[in-house]
Design an enzyme around this catalytic site. Structure first.
Site, PDB file in Angstrom:
ATOM      1  N   ALA A   1       0.848  -1.202   0.000  1.00  0.00           N
ATOM      2  CA  ALA A   1       0.000   0.000   0.000  1.00  0.00           C
ATOM      3  C   ALA A   1       0.880   1.248   0.000  1.00  0.00           C
ATOM      4  O   ALA A   1       0.722   2.133   0.826  1.00  0.00           O
ATOM      5  CB  ALA A   1      -0.911  -0.020   1.227  1.00  0.00           C
TER       6      ALA A   1
ATOM      7  N   GLY B   1       1.108   1.189  -5.149  1.00  0.00           N
ATOM      8  CA  GLY B   1      -0.053   0.334  -4.904  1.00  0.00           C
ATOM      9  C   GLY B   1      -1.281   1.139  -4.519  1.00  0.00           C
ATOM     10  O   GLY B   1      -2.379   0.913  -5.053  1.00  0.00           O
TER      11      GLY B   1
ATOM     12  N   GLU C   1       5.369  10.781  -9.287  1.00  0.00           N
ATOM     13  CA  GLU C   1       4.771  11.348  -8.085  1.00  0.00           C
ATOM     14  C   GLU C   1       4.454  12.817  -8.312  1.00  0.00           C
ATOM     15  O   GLU C   1       5.126  13.505  -9.088  1.00  0.00           O
ATOM     16  CB  GLU C   1       5.709  11.153  -6.891  1.00  0.00           C
ATOM     17  CG  GLU C   1       5.751   9.692  -6.490  1.00  0.00           C
ATOM     18  CD  GLU C   1       6.692   9.419  -5.330  1.00  0.00           C
ATOM     19  OE1 GLU C   1       6.846  10.296  -4.459  1.00  0.00           O
ATOM     20  OE2 GLU C   1       7.264   8.321  -5.305  1.00  0.00           O
TER      21      GLU C   1
ATOM     22  N   CYS D   1      13.332   6.155  -7.503  1.00  0.00           N
ATOM     23  CA  CYS D   1      13.502   5.177  -8.588  1.00  0.00           C
ATOM     24  C   CYS D   1      14.610   5.433  -9.601  1.00  0.00           C
ATOM     25  O   CYS D   1      15.246   4.482 -10.034  1.00  0.00           O
ATOM     26  CB  CYS D   1      12.177   4.996  -9.308  1.00  0.00           C
ATOM     27  SG  CYS D   1      10.984   4.202  -8.222  1.00  0.00           S
ATOM     28  N   PHE D   2      14.821   6.676 -10.023  1.00  0.00           N
ATOM     29  CA  PHE D   2      15.771   6.874 -11.125  1.00  0.00           C
ATOM     30  C   PHE D   2      17.123   6.233 -10.823  1.00  0.00           C
ATOM     31  O   PHE D   2      17.638   5.430 -11.593  1.00  0.00           O
ATOM     32  CB  PHE D   2      15.947   8.367 -11.433  1.00  0.00           C
ATOM     33  CG  PHE D   2      14.880   8.939 -12.339  1.00  0.00           C
ATOM     34  CD1 PHE D   2      13.945   8.124 -12.941  1.00  0.00           C
ATOM     35  CD2 PHE D   2      14.836  10.300 -12.607  1.00  0.00           C
ATOM     36  CE1 PHE D   2      12.962   8.639 -13.785  1.00  0.00           C
ATOM     37  CE2 PHE D   2      13.870  10.834 -13.447  1.00  0.00           C
ATOM     38  CZ  PHE D   2      12.932  10.005 -14.036  1.00  0.00           C
ATOM     39  N   GLN D   3      17.694   6.618  -9.683  1.00  0.00           N
ATOM     40  CA  GLN D   3      19.030   6.094  -9.367  1.00  0.00           C
ATOM     41  C   GLN D   3      18.987   4.579  -9.183  1.00  0.00           C
ATOM     42  O   GLN D   3      19.797   3.846  -9.742  1.00  0.00           O
ATOM     43  CB  GLN D   3      19.561   6.778  -8.113  1.00  0.00           C
ATOM     44  CG  GLN D   3      20.880   6.207  -7.678  1.00  0.00           C
ATOM     45  CD  GLN D   3      21.521   7.033  -6.579  1.00  0.00           C
ATOM     46  OE1 GLN D   3      21.666   8.243  -6.688  1.00  0.00           O
ATOM     47  NE2 GLN D   3      21.916   6.371  -5.524  1.00  0.00           N
TER      48      GLN D   3
END
Ligand SMILES: NC(=O)C1=CN([C@@H]2O[C@H](COP(=O)(O)OP(=O)(O)OC[C@H]3O[C@@H](n4cnc5c(N)ncnc54)[C@H](O)[C@@H]3O)[C@@H](O)[C@H]2O)C=CC1
Ligand SMILES: O=C(O)[C@H]1O[C@H](OP(=O)(O)OP(=O)(O)OC[C@H]2O[C@@H](n3ccc(=O)[nH]c3=O)[C@H](O)[C@@H]2O)[C@H](O)[C@@H](O)[C@@H]1O
Length: 468
Positions: A16, A20, A169, A280-282
């Protein structure tokens, strides 16, 4: 398996979190005929999802959750029960970079994903379509299959799909309501194709059919890593050019505009900055680097690794510029930090450039006064008292947090704009100037304020990618 006589389709989402929660809330919102339950082992998080104060800040999310919660959208910590009830199971757990062991610092930690998969294998008493929603290395579905197959029998079968999430985001709800594409990876066996069409039928409630694309499992998994790597590569490219701009008198915004008008290049993701952040990118590039290394492709690994190296360089370069401008020392100087989130319109601080910049400032013994409109203070404390950033003692000595940008800027020598919150564009900088030490500096790491106006007020201004 679903038939024409099946009762309401049931979806369970394991995890969650930022993905999610919003992605399955939108499914519930758009599919009143489907029952969606989002589960998590973190009971506190589930409590928050069931409260008026959701654990994730995203424009538009509250309205969607409040419209469906208790009708066809549920949040629960009874993971096993809802796994067993569901026809479709999204696995949307975290896949952070490994901190120790084989591949530490590069490979994804798949322990959460494996544990969720093992849970499905253990508690399922009927057939399930299991959907990889988490971002994973290429071929992860194979490991999931091995675990699930070892627990299937004549009565229970598991089909595995890959359905990576591309939301960003801060714009998650819009991205989910109007996706550029929905990607579904599957085996090309009749069972794989049937499973894929069940998932496609969920998205077809609101996504035009031509935007729902299919691929084989490995292409689907790799496309997610590739998309993030390509996006991050554009940011590192423009940031590398920002260094040339600062050294020559070219203006990075003008360069980005001129290049972006070429329809082959396009204007998006060319905004120079203090460096990209976010969970996330890295992580995903390092994952790609690790994958390339394991495939014995060192040149490919080095190519992508350079995107991360350039990102670190950008943060260091910005810090050095600040120190140089402040007469080569920031010891005991007061710096107002405007923005702590990794981008605007989110309260998420994971890998935020603010953390790295403040780490550098604290090493120089500067005092920092932080303001962010959405990041909770406890989160700032957690991020900055990480042993890799600062000791608790240093934090207590040097860091203060404020609810208002005017208070944060009072008595400071410089303002450092780290996050591109819209409100920073419209502050009363005349008032702020009046209450700062002189000479008063603004370091705009996002190129969002009108530097001519600030200069007229009396500020000394530095903007990323400009030689002013
Ligand atoms: N944050 C983002 O914007 C995006 C993230 N992704 C990917 O989506 C995945 C999830 O990311 P986030 O939602 O940001 O992570 P998150 O950390 O916010 O949420 C993950 C949740 O999974 C729960 N969890 C872990 N193991 C569990 C288990 N065995 N059973 C039940 N719950 C479990 C955790 O308690 C946590 O609440 C990652 O692979 C990420 O790379 C993909 C696109 C966008
Ligand atoms: O896999 C993921 O987690 C997601 O990662 C990114 O989304 P996100 O990290 O939420 O936000 P972005 O808008 O991509 O911004 C990432 C970072 O790059 C920075 N950025 C972005 C764009 C730009 O031009 N310049 C720039 O510095 C942002 O300020 C932020 O720090 C991708 O955009 C999503 O498609 C992907 O699903």
């Amino acid at each position: 398996m679903l038939t024409a006589f099946s009762p309401k389709l049931k979806i369970c989402c394991i995890g969650a979190g930022y993905v999610g929660g919003p992605s399955c809330a939108v499914i519930a919102y758009k599919c009143p005929d489907i029952q969606v339950t989002i589960v998590d082992i973190n009971e506190q998080r589930i409590k928050e999802w069931n409260s008026d104060n959701l654990p994730v800040y995203e424009p538009g999310l509250d309205e969607i959750v409040f419209a469906c919660r208790g009708k066809n959208l549920f949040f629960s910590s009874d993971v096993d029960f809802h796994i067993n009830e569901a026809d479709l199971i999204f696995v949307s757990v975290n896949t952070p970079t490994k901190k120790s062991g084989l591949g530490a610092g590069f490979a994804s930690d798949l322990a959460y994903l494996e544990s969720a998969t093992r849970r499905i294998a253990k508690v399922a008493t009927s057939s399930k379509i299991v959907i990889e929603k988490s971002t994973v290395p290429c071929k992860t579905a194979e490991s999931m299959r091995a675990i699930l197959d070892a627990n299937s029998n004549d009565l229970i079968r598991f089909d595995i799909l890959s359905n990576p999430e591309f939301l960003a985001e801060g714009t998650a709800i819009n991205d989910l309501l109007h996706p550029d594409r929905v990607l579904i990876g599957s085996l090309t066996t009749p069972e794989g194709i049937r499973a894929r069409s069940v998932l496609a039928s969920v998205y077809e409630h609101w996504v035009p059919k031509e935007k729902i694309i299919t691929a084989n499992l490995w292409s689907s998994e790799l496309s997610k890593l590739a998309a993030n790597a390509l996006l991050a590569q554009r940011i590192s490219s423009i940031n590398s050019l920002s260094a040339i701009c600062e050294a020559t008198g070219a203006d990075v915004d003008e360069v980005a505009f001129a290049c972006g008008l070429d329809s082959r290049i396009g204007p998006k993701f060319l905004k120079a900055s203090v460096g990209f952040g976010g969970s996330c990118f890295q992580k995903d590039i390092l994952n790609l680097v690790y994958l390339s290394e394991s495939l014995n492709l060192p040149e490919v690994a080095a190519y992508w690794n350079q995107v991360v190296i350039m990102n670190e360089y950008q943060k260091e370069r910005f810090t050095s510029r600040i120190i140089k401008s402040l007469f080569n020392t920031i010891t005991n100087k007061n710096l107002a930090i405007f923005g702590f989130a990794f981008k605007k319109n989110t309260g998420d601080t994971r890998e935020s450039a603010a953390i790295t910049l403040i780490k550098y400032f604290l090493r120089e013994n500067a005092n920092v006064r932080i303001y962010d409109p959405k990041v909770p203070k406890e989160q700032i404390v957690r991020d900055l008292t990480d042993p890799e950033v600062a000791s608790v003692e240093k934090f207590n000595q040097r860091v203060q947090m404020f609810d208002c940008p005017y208070e944060a800027a009072k008595g400071t020598d410089a303002i450092v704009i780290v996050t591109e919150w819209d409100e920073f564009k419209v502050l009363d900088y005349q008032k702020i100037y009046g209450e700062m030490n002189k000479p008063a500096f603004v370091f705009d790491g996002r190129s969002i304020v009108d530097y001519n106006v600030l200069k007229k007020i009396g500020f000394k201004v530095s903007v990323v990618g400009k030689a002013i």
